[in-house]
Design an enzyme around this catalytic site. Structure first.
Site, PDB file in Angstrom:
ATOM      1  N   THR A  32       0.821  -1.211   0.000  1.00  0.00           N
ATOM      2  CA  THR A  32       0.000   0.000   0.000  1.00  0.00           C
ATOM      3  C   THR A  32       0.853   1.258   0.000  1.00  0.00           C
ATOM      4  O   THR A  32       0.361   2.332  -0.353  1.00  0.00           O
ATOM      5  CB  THR A  32      -0.926   0.021   1.230  1.00  0.00           C
ATOM      6  OG1 THR A  32      -0.143  -0.265   2.411  1.00  0.00           O
ATOM      7  CG2 THR A  32      -2.019  -1.030   1.114  1.00  0.00           C
ATOM      8  N   SER A  64      32.270  -4.006   6.118  1.00  0.00           N
ATOM      9  CA  SER A  64      31.218  -4.631   6.920  1.00  0.00           C
ATOM     10  C   SER A  64      31.672  -5.993   7.403  1.00  0.00           C
ATOM     11  O   SER A  64      32.583  -6.597   6.836  1.00  0.00           O
ATOM     12  CB  SER A  64      29.923  -4.768   6.110  1.00  0.00           C
ATOM     13  OG  SER A  64      30.012  -5.872   5.233  1.00  0.00           O
ATOM     14  N   SER A 120      13.570  -5.865   6.062  1.00  0.00           N
ATOM     15  CA  SER A 120      14.103  -4.555   5.709  1.00  0.00           C
ATOM     16  C   SER A 120      15.538  -4.330   6.145  1.00  0.00           C
ATOM     17  O   SER A 120      15.883  -3.284   6.682  1.00  0.00           O
ATOM     18  CB  SER A 120      13.212  -3.464   6.290  1.00  0.00           C
ATOM     19  OG  SER A 120      12.975  -2.466   5.369  1.00  0.00           O
ATOM     20  N   SER A 121      16.399  -5.282   5.856  1.00  0.00           N
ATOM     21  CA  SER A 121      17.811  -5.113   6.174  1.00  0.00           C
ATOM     22  C   SER A 121      18.421  -3.959   5.390  1.00  0.00           C
ATOM     23  O   SER A 121      19.297  -3.245   5.901  1.00  0.00           O
ATOM     24  CB  SER A 121      18.579  -6.411   5.894  1.00  0.00           C
ATOM     25  OG  SER A 121      18.426  -6.812   4.539  1.00  0.00           O
ATOM     26  N   SER A 122      17.967  -3.753   4.158  1.00  0.00           N
ATOM     27  CA  SER A 122      18.531  -2.663   3.358  1.00  0.00           C
ATOM     28  C   SER A 122      18.155  -1.308   3.932  1.00  0.00           C
ATOM     29  O   SER A 122      18.983  -0.394   3.998  1.00  0.00           O
ATOM     30  CB  SER A 122      18.068  -2.770   1.900  1.00  0.00           C
ATOM     31  OG  SER A 122      16.659  -2.714   1.798  1.00  0.00           O
ATOM     32  N   ASP A 166       9.580   1.062   4.591  1.00  0.00           N
ATOM     33  CA  ASP A 166      10.720   0.498   5.305  1.00  0.00           C
ATOM     34  C   ASP A 166      11.572   1.578   5.965  1.00  0.00           C
ATOM     35  O   ASP A 166      11.932   1.481   7.147  1.00  0.00           O
ATOM     36  CB  ASP A 166      11.580  -0.327   4.355  1.00  0.00           C
ATOM     37  CG  ASP A 166      10.826  -1.506   3.773  1.00  0.00           C
ATOM     38  OD1 ASP A 166       9.764  -1.845   4.309  1.00  0.00           O
ATOM     39  OD2 ASP A 166      11.303  -2.075   2.772  1.00  0.00           O
TER      40      ASP A 166
END
Length: 376
Positions: A32, A64, A120-122, A166
């Site tokens: 949505t 990282s 939603s890791s990004s 996100d």
């Protein structure tokens, strides 16, 4: 290894500070957001931590704990940096493109947000880096502007056609609250979401069937929705009222497009109904709305996979009040609203169902609503 330890190892000094941003679970309101509708996420305790220190102007180096080596870049255009480092380069580009003087920086990242799980890791990565750079550079960047800049990094630089859900959750959520977001106006309302006081919990079930947004079906769904809005003569599908849905569907010739529209319009209403129930302290009653949302994603939006549907079925059979897929689809996670003392039984039911079909075992945990991005 922590982000701070990695920073010291790679750069031989201590970072100027640590910043963190969480992953998210979307309680209800799937697909949505890019239809300018309503969503209701909450932030997870799992987060990405950025250890950040200054560097010369227009120089950025990032490393990282989940990839070997460092990536260095200067001022870039969309697409010039690829792979996981593109999310960092995208944030720098987005801030610069909006007129901000982004400080050079050295960045070390660590995260316990599961990658490829629909949590939603990004966005957690983008939001931690954006928050760090805004603080490091003393940028005059109000909180309410930040999600759109992080989203632009993902949409334009990385090329993933995600909505603003996100990044808004990762940046604007509060502990013990779900974030009711109007994706057209960006107005938010913090909705009480203390399930423990009611003897309830949200069980997250990672199907371990990874999904991918940049290519394929997510973008197809978005294009279909945008085309339907054009045909219907509305700015976005959010503008199709529920009581006008039947008339709108009659104006569409394509059956697939009709199903897509039906999901979005009914999903927006389910978000509004869920908020009303939570505000009235009728938490258990949101269960059927969660399950109806899943049925709509499965049948009308067609974004679930067998592992996801099986997890929902097993959780409901074990007594969950409601269960649904969360995230963009084609893999990822399921959430189930359960009595806290039913967690072990629910997990066992899902694990047993997976074993019968020889699926990779799921990973399960209780999710509590945590805070958004900030300095540690």
């Amino acid at each position: 290894m922590s982000a701070a330890d990695l920073f010291h190892k790679q750069f031989g000094t201590e970072p100027a500070g640590l910043w963190a941003a969480p992953g998210r679970v979307n309680l209800i309101g799937e697909h949505t957001d890019y239809n300018e509708g309503f969503v209701l996420p909450f932030a997870l305790p799992q987060r990405t931590v950025a250890a950040v220190g200054p560097a010369p102007a227009d120089e950025w180096t990032v490393c990282s704990t989940f990839e070997d080596g460092c990536v260095s870049f200067g001022v870039t255009a969309p697409g010039e940096v690829t792979g996981w480092a593109a999310y960092v380069a995208g944030v720098v580009w987005s801030l610069r493109d909006a007129g901000f003087d982004v400080p050079g920086a050295r960045i070390a990242l660590d995260s316990d947000v599961p990658v490829g799980s629909g949590l939603s890791s990004s966005a957690a990565l983008e939001s931690s880096v954006l928050t760090a750079l805004a603080d490091l550079g003393g940028l005059d960047l109000p909180l309410e502007r930040r999600p759109a800049l992080a989203q632009r990094a993902e949409n334009v630089y990385v090329g993933a056609p995600t909505g603003i859900l996100d990044q808004s959750a990762s940046i604007r959520c509060q502990a013990g609250r779900a974030l009711f977001l109007d994706c057209r106006t960006y107005e938010v309302k913090q909705i009480p979401f203390d399930l423990a006081a009611e003897g309830l919990a949200i069980l997250v079930i990672n199907s371990n069937a990874p999904h991918q947004h940049v290519d394929g079906e997510y973008g197809v769904r978005r294009k279909s929705c945008e085309e339907a809005a054009r045909i219907l003569g509305v700015p976005a599908l959010r503008d199709v009222p529920l009581d006008g849905l039947a008339d709108a569907l009659d104006r569409l010739d394509d059956e697939v497009m009709r199903r897509r529209v039906r999901h979005i319009v009914t999903e927006d209403q389910r978000v509004l109904d869920t908020v009303a129930l939570l505000e009235a302290d009728r938490v258990r009653e949101i269960g059927p709305l969660l399950t109806a949302s899943h049925a709509s994603m499965r049948d009308d939006f067609e974004i679930t996979v067998r592992q996801i549907d099986l997890a929902v079925e097993a959780a409901l059979s074990a007594g969950a009040y409601g269960a649904r897929m969360t995230g963009g689809g084609f893999g990822g996670c399921v959430l189930a609203l359960i009595d806290t003392d039913r967690a072990d039984a629910t997990i066992e039911a899902v694990e047993t169902a997976y074993a019968k079909e020889a699926f990779t075992p799921p990973t399960c945990w209780i999710a509590t609503a945590g805070p958004g991005a900030g300095r540690l």
